[in-house]
Design an enzyme around this catalytic site. Structure first.
Site, PDB file in Angstrom:
ATOM      1  N   HIS A   5     -12.281  -3.404   4.638  1.00  0.00           N
ATOM      2  CA  HIS A   5     -10.793  -3.725   5.224  1.00  0.00           C
ATOM      3  C   HIS A   5     -10.950  -3.904   6.589  1.00  0.00           C
ATOM      4  CE1 HIS A   5      -9.529  -1.634   1.127  1.00  0.00           C
ATOM      5  NE2 HIS A   5      -9.451  -2.836   0.958  1.00  0.00           N
ATOM      6  N   GLY A   6      -9.622  -4.384   7.125  1.00  0.00           N
ATOM      7  CA  GLY A   6      -9.500  -4.596   8.561  1.00  0.00           C
ATOM      8  C   GLY A   6     -10.193  -5.882   9.210  1.00  0.00           C
ATOM      9  N   SER A  58       0.824  -1.085   0.063  1.00  0.00           N
ATOM     10  CA  SER A  58      -0.156  -0.230  -0.093  1.00  0.00           C
ATOM     11  C   SER A  58       0.898   1.280   0.037  1.00  0.00           C
ATOM     12  CB  SER A  58      -0.961  -0.177   1.230  1.00  0.00           C
ATOM     13  OG  SER A  58       0.131   0.106   2.456  1.00  0.00           O
ATOM     14  N   ILE A  83      -5.437 -10.579   0.942  1.00  0.00           N
ATOM     15  CA  ILE A  83      -5.267 -10.798   2.355  1.00  0.00           C
ATOM     16  C   ILE A  83      -4.188 -10.073   3.245  1.00  0.00           C
ATOM     17  CG2 ILE A  83      -4.878 -12.898   3.773  1.00  0.00           C
ATOM     18  CD1 ILE A  83      -6.222 -14.339   1.618  1.00  0.00           C
ATOM     19  N   ASP A 118      -1.089  -1.685  -4.167  1.00  0.00           N
ATOM     20  CA  ASP A 118      -2.493  -1.849  -3.495  1.00  0.00           C
ATOM     21  C   ASP A 118      -3.032  -0.306  -3.235  1.00  0.00           C
ATOM     22  OD1 ASP A 118      -4.643  -3.115  -2.278  1.00  0.00           O
ATOM     23  OD2 ASP A 118      -3.735  -3.335  -0.362  1.00  0.00           O
ATOM     24  N   HIS A 119      -4.198  -0.200  -3.919  1.00  0.00           N
ATOM     25  CA  HIS A 119      -4.849   1.204  -3.706  1.00  0.00           C
ATOM     26  C   HIS A 119      -4.308   2.254  -3.979  1.00  0.00           C
ATOM     27  CE1 HIS A 119      -8.533  -0.467  -2.116  1.00  0.00           C
ATOM     28  NE2 HIS A 119      -7.865  -1.141  -1.431  1.00  0.00           N
ATOM     29  N   THR A 150      -5.101  -8.847   6.858  1.00  0.00           N
ATOM     30  CA  THR A 150      -5.354  -9.044   8.274  1.00  0.00           C
ATOM     31  C   THR A 150      -5.070 -10.449   8.980  1.00  0.00           C
ATOM     32  OG1 THR A 150      -7.219  -7.317   8.097  1.00  0.00           O
ATOM     33  CG2 THR A 150      -7.298  -9.144   9.824  1.00  0.00           C
ATOM     34  N   HIS A 208     -11.447  -7.409  -2.535  1.00  0.00           N
ATOM     35  CA  HIS A 208     -10.502  -6.856  -1.458  1.00  0.00           C
ATOM     36  C   HIS A 208     -11.269  -7.319   0.016  1.00  0.00           C
ATOM     37  CE1 HIS A 208      -8.168  -3.767  -3.510  1.00  0.00           C
ATOM     38  NE2 HIS A 208      -8.650  -4.398  -4.426  1.00  0.00           N
ATOM     39  N   GLY A 209     -10.258  -7.023   0.790  1.00  0.00           N
ATOM     40  CA  GLY A 209     -10.778  -7.250   2.087  1.00  0.00           C
ATOM     41  C   GLY A 209     -11.320  -8.612   2.327  1.00  0.00           C
TER      42      GLY A 209
HETATM   43 ZN   LIG Z   1      -8.521  -3.254  -0.682  1.00  0.00          ZN
END
Ligand SMILES: [Zn+2]
Length: 361
Positions: free
Chosen positions: A198-199, A50, A276, A83-84, A278, A232-233
């Site tokens: 996310h998270g 990121s 992935i 990423d992003h 988290t 995502h997430g």
């Molecule tokens: Zn994402």
């Protein structure tokens, strides 16, 4: 040196019906854990960083770290992915630093928190796709804004995520718009919104169709059978990792992630890249907490980072197996970015969409 583009990897995954976990990286330990798992299982690798990770690790350190990993494991194809990305500059400097793929997330404005309108998203994603394809790099776009269908809220991760309450329209990617978006931008992969966030705190209960809209993936795949979809997430937030953290002094409230079987269902419907982060963070934290609790006199970082790496390697191995990526690395012959650039130029990699007139010039 076996750096590969995202496009080539996802084309291979589509051809052979499997999915690829994309693991986030911030440091050497995470890189070594991913590569150890990939090496044991003969799995191709997507490592992603990121903007926060690039700032944390420093672009040059990250670049040489990835070079080191590729040199240690020359037989494993490694895609290095932004990423992003929030702007053209973020994506361009990623490629400048050895990334073979970038995500231009135009679903949010450059501040990475204000939802953008469709025209903004199309325009900036197309600019980045043109630029990346000139040098053979791949591009992932995003349509729809990531956030929870339970609460309507986005979750910030590394400073990236929508602020304020989102509408159902924003939270679920529209399949018709997805066709138009892919045609107009020429992206290689498309991240979609379908209830993942996310998270760690994705769902307040084991998710069902009301909060994890797998049918959206199926509808988009029906209309865009040749477009690689990205979830995502998509950490599963395993109960055992929550338990280890809390058993050794952590205070994580009970939470639920995306069940592996739902991801496997997605893979049957065009999902090729599964993000992935988290799960790996939790594996690392749990192992470190355990060692600190059991050996409070220990002060050599290697003594707790080694078990942390082992715990992360276990998560990576499980995902490679569960998504069908194990055994695939040795089947891939890497195409150089310069050759990928020629393929784009010849139009060989232009999105093939069905049922809708191609709007690209
Ligand atoms: Zn994402």
């Amino acid at each position: 040196m076996a750096r590969i583009t995202l496009r080539q990897l996802l084309d291979h995954a589509a051809e052979h019906d499997y999915g690829l976990p994309a693991f986030n990286i911030n440091n050497m330990e995470q890189g070594l854990a991913i590569m150890a798992a990939a090496d044991k299982l003969d799995a191709p690798v997507i490592i992603q960083a990121s903007r926060g990770a690039r700032q944390y690790a420093n672009d040059l350190v990250l670049k040489h770290l990835i070079d080191g990993l590729c040199e240690v494991y020359p037989h494993i194809p490694v895609c290095m992915h932004q990423d992003h990305g929030n702007s053209e500059a973020t994506c361009a400097t990623a490629i400048q630093n050895g990334f073979t793929s970038v995500m231009m997330d135009g679903s949010l404005k450059a501040d990475a928190k204000t939802p953008a309108d469709y025209d903004y998203n199309v325009a900036i994603t197309k600019r980045v796709a043109d630029m990346a394809h000139w040098v053979g790099a791949s591009v992932e776009g995003e349509l729809g804004v990531l956030g929870s269908l339970e609460t309507g809220m986005g979750e910030k991760e590394d400073g990236h995520g929508a602020e304020g309450k989102l509408s159902q329209d924003q939270l679920l990617t529209d399949p018709d718009q997805a066709v138009d978006f892919v045609n107009k931008t020429g992206v290689d992969a498309l991240a979609i919104a379908m209830g993942t966030s996310h998270g760690a705190y994705k769902f307040s209960r084991k998710p069902d169709g009301a909060v994890l809209a797998m049918h959206v993936i199926e509808e988009i795949h029906n209309r865009l059978p040749n477009t690689h979809l990205v979830m995502h997430g998509s950490s599963s937030v395993p109960q055992e990792l929550q338990d280890i953290i809390n058993q050794y002094g952590g205070q994580m409230p009970q939470t639920w992630g995306v069940p592996v079987e739902e991801i496997q269902r997605g893979i049957k419907h065009g999902v090729r890249k599964i993000n992935i982060d988290t799960d790996n963070r939790m594996a690392i934290t749990g192992a470190i907490r355990k060692l600190f609790a059991e050996k409070p006199a220990e002060f050599d970082p290697r003594k707790y980072l080694k078990p942390a790496m082992d715990a992360m390697e276990k998560v990576c191995s499980a995902r490679f197996e569960e998504f069908g990526a194990a055994g695939q690395a040795s089947k891939i012959k890497v195409i150089a970015m310069s050759d990928m650039a020629k393929r784009y130029e010849r139009g060989e990699l232009t999105p093939k969409t069905t049922g809708v007139a191609c709007a690209a010039e």
